[in-house]
Scaffold this motif. Structure first.
Motif, mmCIF file in Angstrom:
data_model
loop_
_atom_site.group_PDB
_atom_site.id
_atom_site.type_symbol
_atom_site.label_atom_id
_atom_site.label_comp_id
_atom_site.label_asym_id
_atom_site.label_seq_id
_atom_site.Cartn_x
_atom_site.Cartn_y
_atom_site.Cartn_z
ATOM 1 N N UNK A 46 0.823 -1.218 0.000
ATOM 2 C CA UNK A 46 0.000 0.000 0.000
ATOM 3 C C UNK A 46 0.852 1.261 0.000
ATOM 4 N N UNK A 47 1.927 1.280 0.763
ATOM 5 C CA UNK A 47 2.751 2.478 0.863
ATOM 6 C C UNK A 47 3.414 2.820 -0.472
ATOM 7 N N UNK A 48 3.817 1.807 -1.222
ATOM 8 C CA UNK A 48 4.402 2.062 -2.547
ATOM 9 C C UNK A 48 3.370 2.710 -3.461
ATOM 10 N N UNK A 49 2.163 2.173 -3.424
ATOM 11 C CA UNK A 49 1.106 2.745 -4.258
ATOM 12 C C UNK A 49 0.825 4.192 -3.861
ATOM 13 N N UNK A 50 0.780 4.452 -2.572
ATOM 14 C CA UNK A 50 0.516 5.819 -2.107
ATOM 15 C C UNK A 50 1.656 6.770 -2.455
ATOM 16 N N UNK A 51 2.897 6.257 -2.465
ATOM 17 C CA UNK A 51 4.025 7.101 -2.880
ATOM 18 C C UNK A 51 3.884 7.532 -4.337
ATOM 19 N N UNK A 79 -6.201 8.928 0.354
ATOM 20 C CA UNK A 79 -6.681 8.834 1.731
ATOM 21 C C UNK A 79 -7.574 7.622 1.982
ATOM 22 N N UNK A 80 -8.041 6.982 0.925
ATOM 23 C CA UNK A 80 -8.900 5.816 1.090
ATOM 24 C C UNK A 80 -8.086 4.568 1.406
ATOM 25 N N UNK A 81 -8.724 3.633 2.097
ATOM 26 C CA UNK A 81 -8.061 2.380 2.433
ATOM 27 C C UNK A 81 -7.801 1.557 1.173
ATOM 28 N N UNK A 82 -6.721 0.817 1.185
ATOM 29 C CA UNK A 82 -6.415 -0.108 0.098
ATOM 30 C C UNK A 82 -7.515 -1.168 0.055
ATOM 31 N N UNK A 83 -8.175 -1.351 -1.095
ATOM 32 C CA UNK A 83 -9.297 -2.294 -1.147
ATOM 33 C C UNK A 83 -8.873 -3.752 -1.320
ATOM 34 N N UNK A 84 -7.586 -4.006 -1.522
ATOM 35 C CA UNK A 84 -7.099 -5.358 -1.823
ATOM 36 C C UNK A 84 -6.772 -6.111 -0.527
ATOM 37 N N UNK A 89 -5.925 6.289 -11.454
ATOM 38 C CA UNK A 89 -5.613 6.308 -10.024
ATOM 39 C C UNK A 89 -6.414 5.239 -9.284
ATOM 40 N N UNK A 90 -7.655 5.045 -9.677
ATOM 41 C CA UNK A 90 -8.482 4.028 -9.036
ATOM 42 C C UNK A 90 -8.000 2.622 -9.366
ATOM 43 N N UNK A 91 -7.751 2.387 -10.636
ATOM 44 C CA UNK A 91 -7.292 1.061 -11.054
ATOM 45 C C UNK A 91 -5.958 0.724 -10.393
ATOM 46 N N UNK A 92 -5.043 1.686 -10.370
ATOM 47 C CA UNK A 92 -3.716 1.431 -9.819
ATOM 48 C C UNK A 92 -3.776 1.144 -8.321
ATOM 49 N N UNK A 93 -4.513 1.947 -7.568
ATOM 50 C CA UNK A 93 -4.562 1.705 -6.121
ATOM 51 C C UNK A 93 -5.232 0.365 -5.812
ATOM 52 N N UNK A 94 -6.138 -0.081 -6.698
ATOM 53 C CA UNK A 94 -6.752 -1.395 -6.529
ATOM 54 C C UNK A 94 -5.878 -2.493 -7.137
ATOM 55 N N UNK A 95 -4.636 -2.146 -7.463
ATOM 56 C CA UNK A 95 -3.614 -3.084 -7.933
ATOM 57 C C UNK A 95 -3.909 -3.686 -9.306
ATOM 58 N N UNK A 96 -4.652 -2.929 -10.128
ATOM 59 C CA UNK A 96 -4.926 -3.365 -11.489
ATOM 60 C C UNK A 96 -4.034 -2.624 -12.477
ATOM 61 N N UNK A 97 -3.643 -3.288 -13.525
ATOM 62 C CA UNK A 97 -3.049 -2.618 -14.669
ATOM 63 C C UNK A 97 -4.198 -2.009 -15.459
ATOM 64 N N UNK A 98 -4.005 -0.808 -16.008
ATOM 65 C CA UNK A 98 -5.078 -0.196 -16.784
ATOM 66 C C UNK A 98 -4.585 0.236 -18.149
#
Length: 399
Positions: A6-11, A68-73, A114-123
């Motif tokens: 999660x921290x990498x994604x937020x960075x 600011x939202x929680x990681x959904x994965x 941004x949504x796809x990436x934080x949910x760990x999807x390639x877009x």
């Protein structure tokens, strides 16, 4: 794609916010190239194409919301231990690769990614040719943010394909696609559904209805109608069809007042046969297909409904399944309407313009889904995951 911390994604998101701020003049300049080449007669699409300083700030704000939202994965949806000792957990998991096909709006290049990436999807982003200069710059910003944090830039890719190439890609993709989201008009949606070989989640078609019940607050109804129709005609949550109950007090005078107010605001009005008896000078509906049409223009249909059941039948037959409103002081009638109308969002005494991720508390959205699988309404961060079963055993076999 590999599961990221999660921290990498937020960075990456923090980097992207800084990059957008620093590249603001470059983004706006690129957008001006798109605007200069665009036919301004299509006002709705032109409005969606514009990127100014406020729009870039909105992009940064959308990223901040997701940050600011929680990681959904990896969230546990359910867990149980069976009699045989198997421990079963149902957890959220990424879709994998999501492709979104959209027209005009460059801000989708930010919000979808941004949504796809934080949910760990390639877009894979397939924007329209009318926004090509804007989207190229925004993709470069994404790639810079990814590379600054040691990630491959193929997490977020802008596809450069014409219609024929897109059609060929949908039929025979060069990589595994898990979900396609067409975000645009009916022609785009039909094109994708015809050619795609994977799951398609339909989004974007409005054609929203508002029913004025016989027990409605008329002044309130006028205010809601004007907001829903004229606030932003390019939005999929804008109002197109208005049904007024014939049993409302002073039906004829109400219809005349509504027509006058709409005309004053620059809205052209088509009427059905019943309303034409009151407004004989107005343009009549000549083709039933008008009832199915999403206008995205200062245009609406004004029709009559015999009762609640008649209004519900009309809406369920003709609407896009996006949003529908009832104006009434009768809460029982409102409940029946909301239960029976088959739309992603149903409203009581409120404008359809609230069908939006930010307005509904979801935050940034990928799209507004009008499908029933796997989700209807705003597709926010929590909706961009699927599920996966984790079964822990100790040598159990089935007998």
């Amino acid at each position: 794609m590999k599961l990221l911390d999660t921290e990498i994604k937020n960075k990456v998101l923090r980097s992207m916010m800084s990059i957008l701020e620093s590249k603001k003049p470059e983004i706006i300049a690129a957008n001006k190239k798109d605007l200069d080449l665009f036919d301004k007669e299509d006002r709705a699409m032109y409005d969606r194409l514009i990127v100014d300083e406020k729009k870039v700030e909105g992009m940064i704000g959308a990223i901040s919301e997701v940050l600011q939202q929680q990681d959904p994965v990896g969230k546990i949806k359910s867990e149980q231990v069976l009699e045989n000792g198997l421990k079963i957990e149902n957890k959220t998991a990424p879709f994998g690769t999501i492709m979104i096909i959209y027209e005009s709006r460059p801000d989708v290049t930010i919000e979808a990614a941004v949504l796809a990436f934080k949910a760990n999807n390639k877009i894979l982003l397939k924007g329209g040719k009318e926004a090509v200069h804007s989207n190229i710059v925004l993709e470069k910003c994404w790639h810079q943010a990814l590379e600054e944090n040691g990630l491959d830039d193929n997490w977020i890719q802008l596809l450069h394909m014409n219609r024929e190439e897109t059609q060929a890609f949908l039929r025979n993709p060069t990589e595994k696609l898990d979900l396609i989201v067409p975000r645009g008009g009916e022609r785009l949606i039909a094109f994708v559904k015809e050619h795609a070989k994977c799951a398609v989640l339909v989004s974007g078609r409005g054609n929203n209805f508002l029913y004025v019940d016989k027990d409605a607050d008329w002044a309130q109804s006028l205010e809601v109608i004007l907001n829903a129709k004229t606030d932003k005609i390019s939005a999929c949550n804008a109002l197109d069809k208005i049904l007024v109950d014939v049993n409302i007090d002073d039906f004829s005078s109400r219809i005349k007042e509504l027509k006058a107010i709409l005309s004053e605001r620059g809205v052209s009005v088509l009427v059905d046969n019943k309303v034409a008896e009151v407004l004989p000078e107005s343009s009549k509906i000549k083709d039933e297909d008008i009832w199915y049409e999403e206008f995205l223009a200062m245009k609406c249909v004004l029709g009559a409904a015999e009762d609640l059941d008649g209004a519900v039948q009309m809406i369920n037959k003709y609407s896009g399944g996006h949003s529908a409103t009832i104006m009434t002081k009768n809460s029982d009638v409102a409940k029946e309407f909301m239960d029976q109308v088959d739309s992603a969002a149903v409203y009581h005494n409120a404008s359809t313009r609230f069908t939006d991720g930010g307005q509904m508390g979801v935050g940034a959205e990928l799209a507004i889904s009008t499908d029933k699988l796997h989700h209807r309404g705003p597709l926010g961060l929590e909706q961009l995951v699927t599920n996966k079963y984790y079964v822990h055993g100790n040598g159990q076999i089935r007998v």
